[in-house]
Design a protein around this motif. Sequence first.
Motif, PDB file in Angstrom:
ATOM      1  N   UNK A  27       4.786  16.107 -11.906  1.00 19.39           N
ATOM      2  CA  UNK A  27       4.884  15.514 -13.247  1.00 19.39           C
ATOM      3  C   UNK A  27       6.347  15.365 -13.660  1.00 19.39           C
ATOM      4  N   UNK A  28       7.145  16.400 -13.389  1.00 21.30           N
ATOM      5  CA  UNK A  28       8.575  16.329 -13.712  1.00 21.30           C
ATOM      6  C   UNK A  28       9.252  15.221 -12.907  1.00 21.30           C
ATOM      7  N   UNK A  29       8.882  15.160 -11.615  1.00 21.11           N
ATOM      8  CA  UNK A  29       9.549  14.201 -10.704  1.00 21.11           C
ATOM      9  C   UNK A  29       9.243  12.748 -11.058  1.00 21.11           C
ATOM     10  N   UNK A  30       7.987  12.433 -11.314  1.00 22.00           N
ATOM     11  CA  UNK A  30       7.596  11.024 -11.447  1.00 22.00           C
ATOM     12  C   UNK A  30       7.392  10.556 -12.885  1.00 22.00           C
ATOM     13  N   UNK A  31       7.433  11.469 -13.832  1.00 17.13           N
ATOM     14  CA  UNK A  31       7.251  11.048 -15.220  1.00 17.13           C
ATOM     15  C   UNK A  31       8.439  11.446 -16.090  1.00 17.13           C
ATOM     16  N   UNK A  32       8.805  12.713 -16.082  1.00 13.12           N
ATOM     17  CA  UNK A  32       9.890  13.174 -16.953  1.00 13.12           C
ATOM     18  C   UNK A  32      11.223  12.593 -16.523  1.00 13.12           C
ATOM     19  N   UNK A  33      11.587  12.766 -15.252  1.00 15.30           N
ATOM     20  CA  UNK A  33      12.893  12.296 -14.785  1.00 15.30           C
ATOM     21  C   UNK A  33      12.961  10.776 -14.800  1.00 15.30           C
ATOM     22  N   UNK A  37      16.039   9.615 -16.821  1.00 13.39           N
ATOM     23  CA  UNK A  37      17.217   9.315 -16.023  1.00 13.39           C
ATOM     24  C   UNK A  37      17.357   7.870 -15.576  1.00 13.39           C
ATOM     25  N   UNK A  38      16.416   7.004 -15.956  1.00 11.18           N
ATOM     26  CA  UNK A  38      16.492   5.615 -15.488  1.00 11.18           C
ATOM     27  C   UNK A  38      17.462   4.825 -16.387  1.00 11.18           C
ATOM     28  N   UNK A  39      18.390   4.092 -15.734  1.00 13.83           N
ATOM     29  CA  UNK A  39      19.363   3.262 -16.441  1.00 13.83           C
ATOM     30  C   UNK A  39      18.764   1.901 -16.773  1.00 13.83           C
ATOM     31  N   UNK A  40      19.411   1.140 -17.670  1.00 16.31           N
ATOM     32  CA  UNK A  40      18.882  -0.194 -18.029  1.00 16.31           C
ATOM     33  C   UNK A  40      18.717  -1.124 -16.839  1.00 16.31           C
ATOM     34  N   UNK A  41      19.549  -0.965 -15.791  1.00 15.91           N
ATOM     35  CA  UNK A  41      19.436  -1.848 -14.626  1.00 15.91           C
ATOM     36  C   UNK A  41      18.348  -1.399 -13.640  1.00 15.91           C
ATOM     37  N   UNK A  42      17.626  -0.357 -14.003  1.00 10.98           N
ATOM     38  CA  UNK A  42      16.528   0.100 -13.151  1.00 10.98           C
ATOM     39  C   UNK A  42      16.903   1.196 -12.191  1.00 10.98           C
ATOM     40  N   UNK A  43      18.174   1.469 -12.015  1.00 13.19           N
ATOM     41  CA  UNK A  43      18.606   2.552 -11.132  1.00 13.19           C
ATOM     42  C   UNK A  43      18.617   3.886 -11.886  1.00 13.19           C
ATOM     43  N   UNK A  48      20.222  12.230 -12.744  1.00 13.28           N
ATOM     44  CA  UNK A  48      18.802  12.074 -12.428  1.00 13.28           C
ATOM     45  C   UNK A  48      18.571  12.160 -10.922  1.00 13.28           C
ATOM     46  N   UNK A  49      19.479  11.571 -10.134  1.00  9.50           N
ATOM     47  CA  UNK A  49      19.351  11.645  -8.674  1.00  9.50           C
ATOM     48  C   UNK A  49      19.452  13.088  -8.184  1.00  9.50           C
ATOM     49  N   UNK A  50      20.361  13.849  -8.800  1.00 11.10           N
ATOM     50  CA  UNK A  50      20.499  15.263  -8.438  1.00 11.10           C
ATOM     51  C   UNK A  50      19.213  16.023  -8.782  1.00 11.10           C
ATOM     52  N   UNK A  56      12.430  17.384  -5.332  1.00 14.41           N
ATOM     53  CA  UNK A  56      11.857  17.033  -4.020  1.00 14.41           C
ATOM     54  C   UNK A  56      11.924  18.224  -3.064  1.00 14.41           C
ATOM     55  N   UNK A  57      13.059  18.926  -3.067  1.00 15.87           N
ATOM     56  CA  UNK A  57      13.208  20.097  -2.194  1.00 15.87           C
ATOM     57  C   UNK A  57      12.238  21.216  -2.589  1.00 15.87           C
ATOM     58  N   UNK A  58      12.046  21.392  -3.898  1.00 14.62           N
ATOM     59  CA  UNK A  58      11.108  22.414  -4.355  1.00 14.62           C
ATOM     60  C   UNK A  58       9.676  22.084  -3.943  1.00 14.62           C
ATOM     61  N   UNK A  59       9.294  20.796  -4.092  1.00  9.90           N
ATOM     62  CA  UNK A  59       7.945  20.381  -3.684  1.00  9.90           C
ATOM     63  C   UNK A  59       7.743  20.610  -2.195  1.00  9.90           C
ATOM     64  N   UNK A  60       8.740  20.236  -1.408  1.00  9.71           N
ATOM     65  CA  UNK A  60       8.642  20.437   0.045  1.00  9.71           C
ATOM     66  C   UNK A  60       8.538  21.926   0.371  1.00  9.71           C
ATOM     67  N   UNK A  61       9.292  22.749  -0.339  1.00 15.82           N
ATOM     68  CA  UNK A  61       9.266  24.192  -0.083  1.00 15.82           C
ATOM     69  C   UNK A  61       7.891  24.782  -0.374  1.00 15.82           C
ATOM     70  N   UNK A  62       7.279  24.347  -1.487  1.00 23.73           N
ATOM     71  CA  UNK A  62       5.965  24.882  -1.822  1.00 23.73           C
ATOM     72  C   UNK A  62       4.898  24.398  -0.843  1.00 23.73           C
ATOM     73  N   UNK A  63       5.015  23.135  -0.388  1.00 19.33           N
ATOM     74  CA  UNK A  63       4.080  22.648   0.624  1.00 19.33           C
ATOM     75  C   UNK A  63       4.208  23.469   1.911  1.00 19.33           C
ATOM     76  N   UNK A  64       5.443  23.732   2.306  1.00 19.66           N
ATOM     77  CA  UNK A  64       5.671  24.541   3.502  1.00 19.66           C
ATOM     78  C   UNK A  64       5.093  25.946   3.311  1.00 19.66           C
ATOM     79  N   UNK A  65       5.240  26.500   2.088  1.00 21.22           N
ATOM     80  CA  UNK A  65       4.686  27.826   1.789  1.00 21.22           C
ATOM     81  C   UNK A  65       3.177  27.844   1.985  1.00 21.22           C
ATOM     82  N   UNK A  66       2.490  26.796   1.504  1.00 21.12           N
ATOM     83  CA  UNK A  66       1.040  26.727   1.651  1.00 21.12           C
ATOM     84  C   UNK A  66       0.650  26.621   3.124  1.00 21.12           C
TER      85      UNK A  66
END
Length: 305
Positions: A27-33, A37-43, A48-50, A56-66
């Motif tokens: 939810x944070x990754x695809x809705x909040x950020x 963090x989106x600029x008027x030109x769409x980037x 926001x990239x950081x 993304x790293x946290x999601x990957x870590x939790x998937x690996x944990x499971x």
Amino acid sequence: MEHLLARNSTRKLFYTITLLVILVLFIIRFYVISQWGRLPDGNYSDSANIANSIVDNLIASFFVTIVVGSFYFWLLSIGHEQKVEMIASNLIEEELSKSRFNTEFWYFSGSTGRYTRAKSIPEIAKMSRAQNSRKFFTIVVLNPDDKVLCYNYADYRAGLKTAKNSSEWTELNVRKECYATILACAVWKTKEPLIEINLGLTNCYSLFRIDMGKSSVIVTRENPQEPAIVAYEGMSLYKFYKDEFYQIYRQSKHLNLLQRFVAFESLTVVNVKELFNGLNFSNDLTDDDITSIIEKAKKSQNPYD
């Protein structure tokens, strides 16, 4: 990790919390950020990239944990039978339930059999009816006709720290509990024709109780707050306790329960007295004693509740 995944309750908690955290991160990754963090030109902005990279790293870590946790649990289950376990008192009920599941037989050797008549017989009888399959019980409890034995056992139990009051454990109350188990066995044998119950009476008490199904044996003490030993089918200790139980039952006095008796709701002082007389018990119980035994058989107490 081993203790976390070994138990059904903690394993469910592990997966639930991990999946909830992943959901929040999505939810944070695809809705909040994306909104913040989106600029008027769409980037995305640098911050926001950081943030996206961290999430993304946290999601990957939790998937690996499971994945790693699930693989570890699979390896744990393969070697499960090679290890004798000492389990905490709050896990005994769960272990007993697992052992009862889909078992064809149940062996019990202990004192009065309160837990056996409260949980083990009703639950296995329910499975017997649902599966339309035969189940076999062999139960050994104290001989209620041995008053010296019942007095000594009551004296022992009254001295434990879990004894609520000394009046709870008397010779007569111990005898009533044993009689209630015998009565419950007679009723269940009538109520569920697909279950067979062999009942033995012992003239000595043990500090340990044996509950054994096809998959495991659970050895407990009289104090429900103390830990238990669990050994699994295929282990030497499982076989040792099975042999021990056979010897206990072989040396006990075997009762020939009636093939047909009455239902719980039809129990009366008269027909219970007839049952006990037919089993050659001493005729020293008053009508009030019989009434108390009937109540105990109907409303059995689970010591692990």
